[in-house]
Design a protein around this motif. Structure first.
Motif, PDB file in Angstrom:
ATOM      1  N   THR A   8       0.822  -1.220   0.000  1.00 13.33           N
ATOM      2  CA  THR A   8       0.000   0.000   0.000  1.00 13.33           C
ATOM      3  C   THR A   8       0.854   1.268   0.000  1.00 13.33           C
ATOM      4  N   LEU A   9       0.178   2.401  -0.244  1.00 16.11           N
ATOM      5  CA  LEU A   9       0.869   3.693  -0.190  1.00 16.11           C
ATOM      6  C   LEU A   9       1.351   3.990   1.238  1.00 16.11           C
ATOM      7  N   ASP A  10       0.594   3.546   2.240  1.00 13.30           N
ATOM      8  CA  ASP A  10       1.035   3.734   3.632  1.00 13.30           C
ATOM      9  C   ASP A  10       2.366   3.013   3.866  1.00 13.30           C
ATOM     10  N   ASP A  11       2.464   1.801   3.340  1.00 12.95           N
ATOM     11  CA  ASP A  11       3.718   1.042   3.481  1.00 12.95           C
ATOM     12  C   ASP A  11       4.861   1.802   2.808  1.00 12.95           C
ATOM     13  N   LEU A  12       4.553   2.357   1.642  1.00 17.43           N
ATOM     14  CA  LEU A  12       5.574   3.127   0.911  1.00 17.43           C
ATOM     15  C   LEU A  12       6.089   4.284   1.775  1.00 17.43           C
ATOM     16  N   GLY A  13       5.167   4.949   2.468  1.00 16.86           N
ATOM     17  CA  GLY A  13       5.543   6.080   3.315  1.00 16.86           C
ATOM     18  C   GLY A  13       6.579   5.680   4.364  1.00 16.86           C
ATOM     19  N   VAL A  14       6.387   4.509   4.966  1.00 17.68           N
ATOM     20  CA  VAL A  14       7.338   4.034   5.993  1.00 17.68           C
ATOM     21  C   VAL A  14       8.725   3.835   5.366  1.00 17.68           C
ATOM     22  N   LEU A  15       8.743   3.194   4.207  1.00 20.35           N
ATOM     23  CA  LEU A  15      10.034   2.885   3.588  1.00 20.35           C
ATOM     24  C   LEU A  15      10.730   4.152   3.085  1.00 20.35           C
ATOM     25  N   LEU A  16       9.946   5.110   2.588  1.00 16.62           N
ATOM     26  CA  LEU A  16      10.559   6.357   2.118  1.00 16.62           C
ATOM     27  C   LEU A  16      11.163   7.147   3.280  1.00 16.62           C
ATOM     28  N   ARG A  17      10.560   7.048   4.459  1.00 21.51           N
ATOM     29  CA  ARG A  17      11.114   7.765   5.618  1.00 21.51           C
ATOM     30  C   ARG A  17      12.498   7.225   5.979  1.00 21.51           C
ATOM     31  N   LEU A  18      12.741   5.960   5.641  1.00 22.00           N
ATOM     32  CA  LEU A  18      14.024   5.353   5.987  1.00 22.00           C
ATOM     33  C   LEU A  18      15.037   5.393   4.852  1.00 22.00           C
ATOM     34  N   LEU A  19      14.548   5.385   3.615  1.00 24.82           N
ATOM     35  CA  LEU A  19      15.457   5.214   2.474  1.00 24.82           C
ATOM     36  C   LEU A  19      16.507   6.327   2.379  1.00 24.82           C
ATOM     37  N   ALA A  20      16.068   7.568   2.238  1.00 22.23           N
ATOM     38  CA  ALA A  20      17.037   8.651   2.027  1.00 22.23           C
ATOM     39  C   ALA A  20      17.884   8.891   3.277  1.00 22.23           C
ATOM     40  N   ARG A  21      17.271   8.714   4.449  1.00 19.45           N
ATOM     41  CA  ARG A  21      18.053   8.900   5.693  1.00 19.45           C
ATOM     42  C   ARG A  21      19.183   7.873   5.755  1.00 19.45           C
ATOM     43  N   SER A  22      18.879   6.631   5.408  1.00 17.39           N
ATOM     44  CA  SER A  22      19.913   5.587   5.454  1.00 17.39           C
ATOM     45  C   SER A  22      20.924   5.770   4.330  1.00 17.39           C
ATOM     46  N   ALA A  23      20.442   6.271   3.201  1.00 14.68           N
ATOM     47  CA  ALA A  23      21.300   6.326   2.006  1.00 14.68           C
ATOM     48  C   ALA A  23      22.228   7.531   2.014  1.00 14.68           C
TER      49      ALA A  23
END
Ligand code: SF4
Length: 481
Positions: A250-265
Motif C-alpha cells: 500500500t501507499l502507507d507502506d511506501l511512506g514508511v520505507l521512504l522515511r528510511l530510504l534517504a536517511r539511510s542512504a
C-alpha cells in the motif's frame, strides 16, 4: 544452493584497489562523511527502532505474498493503460525490452540509473540490436563513457577523482571548449549541455523503480538529479525494468520505507525527487509517454523464497551497509567483481541467476555485524555470508591451504587441552619473533607467512600469559592451592 564461482579473485582485486590513490581518497571521504550524516538524520526519528521493525515487517509481508501483490500491481497498471511483462531471467528481460524498442521503432534509448539493468546487462543487449543507449545519471554517464561498471549502488563513479572525470569529458566530448574543466561545477555544466539534446532526441526512456505499489499500480522512482523524470516523460515510450521483490502492498507502506530510504542512504529526510508513475499519458495530460511498460525481472529471486536467504529480498538498495563496511570502504566496489558490491553484493551475488559469485566473495567480510546493524530492514547479512561460506567449503571451493587450516582449527577447537597448549606455545613463539617498538613488542613479518597482512600493518606481540593460563591461575588462587 551452491554458489557458482568465476575466476575473478577478490583478494587480488582488493590488493590492486589499495594501490589506487584516487580511489583511496574517495573512500576516505566516504568513511569520513556518510556514517555521521546517516546518524544525524536518524537521530531526528525518535521512533527509529519501531519504524525499522515496521519496515522489516512490511517487506516480509510483501515477499510472503509476492505472487498476489504482483498480480494486484499488474491489474492496476493494465487498468491505467500500461503493460506488465514477466521475465524469468536476464536473457528474457533483455529480449522483452528489445522487442518493445523495436515495436516503437526506436533508434535512441535513454536510461536513468538502474541496478537491475546492470544486472541483466541490458545496455550490451540493446547495443547489439543496433540501438544507441545513453545513461543520463551523471555518475552512470561518466562510467559509460569510460566503459566501466558502477562501484557503488548510489554513487556509481565513486572510484573516480575529479581529474579523471575531466580527462574523460575532454576525451569524449566533441564540443570545443573555451578552456579546461577546472572544477566540479564546470564538469556538471559540461555534462548538462551534452545531455540536454540527448533527452530531447530519445525515442524510449528506461528507468528502474525503487518500489512498486500494489494497491495503485505505481512505480516509485527516487533520484537526486531529476534525470529519471525527464527520461520517463520526454520520450514517447517509458519502460520500467525492476526486480519482482520491489513490490509493497500500500501507499502507507511506501511512506514508511521512504522515511528510511534517504536517511539511510544519504543522510537526508527525502531524496530531491520522488515520483510515482502508473501508466501512459491520459487524455488531457500535458505531457508523458504514449506507451508505458513494466518489466518484472525474477533472475533468481523467486528461488530464494522459503530459504534462509529470503531476507535478502527485503533490501531497498539504500547502500548504508556499503558505507559502513570496513571492507567496502577500504577496497571499493570493483574488487567485488559483481554488479552489487559491499556486504549486500557479497550476500546476493551467489544467489542471482546468471551471476557466478566471484571466488572468495563470501569471505569478503570481517563479520563484524555493522551491515546488519545499519540496515533499515534488518537483513541478517553476516548469517547469510556464513551460510555461503559453509556451502563453498562443502563444495570444496576456495584454496587448499584454507581448507587445511580449517581442518586443523576444528581439531584444536574440539580438544580444549590441545587448544590451550597450542595457544600458549604460539604466544611465546610470536613474542620471540617480535621486536621492541615503543611501549610494547610488535611483529613486523613472518617470512612467507601472512605476507598480505604484513604488507600493510604490523601486529602487537602477545603480552604475558594467555587468557586460559590466567584463568587457570585465578581458579587455583580461589581454591587456595
Ligand atoms: S542490505 Fe540493507 S543496508 Fe544494505 S543496501 Fe540493502 S537495505 Fe540498505
Amino acid at each position: 544452493m551452491i554458489p557458482r564461482v568465476d575466476s575473478h579473485d577478490f583478494a587480488a582485486q582488493a590488493g590492486a584497489a589499495l594501490r589506487r590513490p584516487a580511489l583511496q581518497r574517495s573512500l576516505a571521504g566516504l568513511r569520513a562523511a556518510m556514517p555521521g550524516l546517516r546518524a544525524a538524520a536518524l537521530a531526528e526519528l525518535p521512533d527509529y527502532p519501531q519504524l525499522r521493525a515496521r519496515a522489516r515487517d512490511i517487506r516480509d509481508a510483501a515477499i510472503g505474498s509476492l505472487g498476489a501483490q504482483l498480480l494486484a500491481f499488474e491489474s492496476q497498471v493494465t487498468a491505467a493503460g500500461g503493460s506488465v511483462h514477466w521475465a524469468r531471467d536476464a536473457e528474457e528481460a533483455c529480449r522483452i525490452v528489445g522487442g518493445i524498442c523495436a515495436e516503437a521503432g526506436a533508434r535512441h534509448v535513454i536510461k536513468s540509473k538502474s541496478m537491475v539493468t546492470e544486472e541483466i546487462a541490458l545496455n550490451d543487449s540493446l547495443q547489439r540490436q543496433g540501438l544507441r543507449v545513453t545513461e543520463t545519471d551523471l555518475g552512470e554517464y561518466i562510467i559509460q563513457l569510460r566503459g566501466e561498471r558502477p562501484s557503488h549502488i548510489l554513487a556509481p563513479a565513486l572510484h573516480l577523482g575529479l581529474a579523471e572525470v575531466a580527462a574523460t569529458f575532454e576525451h569524449h566530448h566533441r564540443r570545443a571548449r573555451a578552456g579546461p574543466l577546472r572544477d566540479a561545477q564546470d564538469m556538471l555544466a559540461e555534462a548538462r549541455s551534452e545531455l540536454r539534446s540527448v533527452f530531447l532526441g530519445a525515442d524510449v526512456g528506461i528507468t528502474g523503480a525503487n518500489f512498486l505499489v500494489a494497491e495503485t499500480g505505481s512505480a516509485v522512482i527516487v533520484t537526486n538529479e531529476g534525470n529519471a523524470d525527464l527520461a520517463m516523460t520526454l520520450p514517447a515510450t517509458h519502460i520500467v525494468v525492476t526486480g519482482i521483490e520491489k513490490v509493497v502492498p500500500t501507499l502507507d507502506d511506501l511512506g514508511v520505507l521512504l522515511r528510511l530510504l534517504a536517511r539511510s542512504a544519504i543522510g537526508e529526510q527525502l531524496s530531491a525527487y520522488t515520483t510515482l508513475v502508473q501508466g501512459p499519458r491520459q487524455d488531457g495530460d500535458a505531457s508523458g509517454p504514449r506507451a508505458f511498460h513494466v518489466v518484472l525481472v525474477d533472475n533468481g529471486r523467486s528461488a530464494l523464497l522459503g530459504t534462509p536467504q529470503q531476507p535478502l529480498l527485503r533490501c531497498i538498495r539504500c547502500s548504508a551497509c556499503l558505507n559502513h563496511c570496513p571492507v567496502y570502504t577500504t577496497v571499493g566496489g570493483h574488487a567485488y567483481g559483481s554488479v552489487y558490491s559491499g556486504p549486500i553484493g557479497a550476500a546476493l551475488a551467489p544467489a542471482l541467476a546468471g551471476t557466478a559469485a566471484p571466488a572468495g566473495l563470501p569471505g569478503a567480510s570481517t563479520l563484524c555485524g555493522r551491515c546488519e546493524e545499519v540496515c533499515p530492514v534488518a537483513i541478517p547479512i553476516p548469517d547469510i555470508l556464513r551460510h555461503w561460506r559453509t556451502q563453498a567449503r562443502s563444495a570444496r571451493i576456495g584454496s587448499a591451504w584454507e581448507r587445511r587450516g580449517l581442518r586443523v582449527w576444528r581439531q584444536l577447537a574440539a580438544h580444549p587441552w590441545m587448544y590451550g597448549w597450542t595457544l600458549a606455545l604460539l604466544a611465546r613463539l610470536l613474542r620471540l619473533l617480535s621486536v621492541p617498538t615503543g611501549p610494547r613488542r610488535r611483529l613486523r613479518g613472518l617470512g612467507p607467512l601472512g605476507r598480505g597482512w604484513f604488507a600493510w600493518r604490523d601486529l602487537p606481540a602477545p603480552d604475558g600469559e594467555t587468557f586460559q593460563e590466567r584463568w587457570r591461575r585465578r581458579r587455583l588462587r580461589e581454591r587456595g592451592e
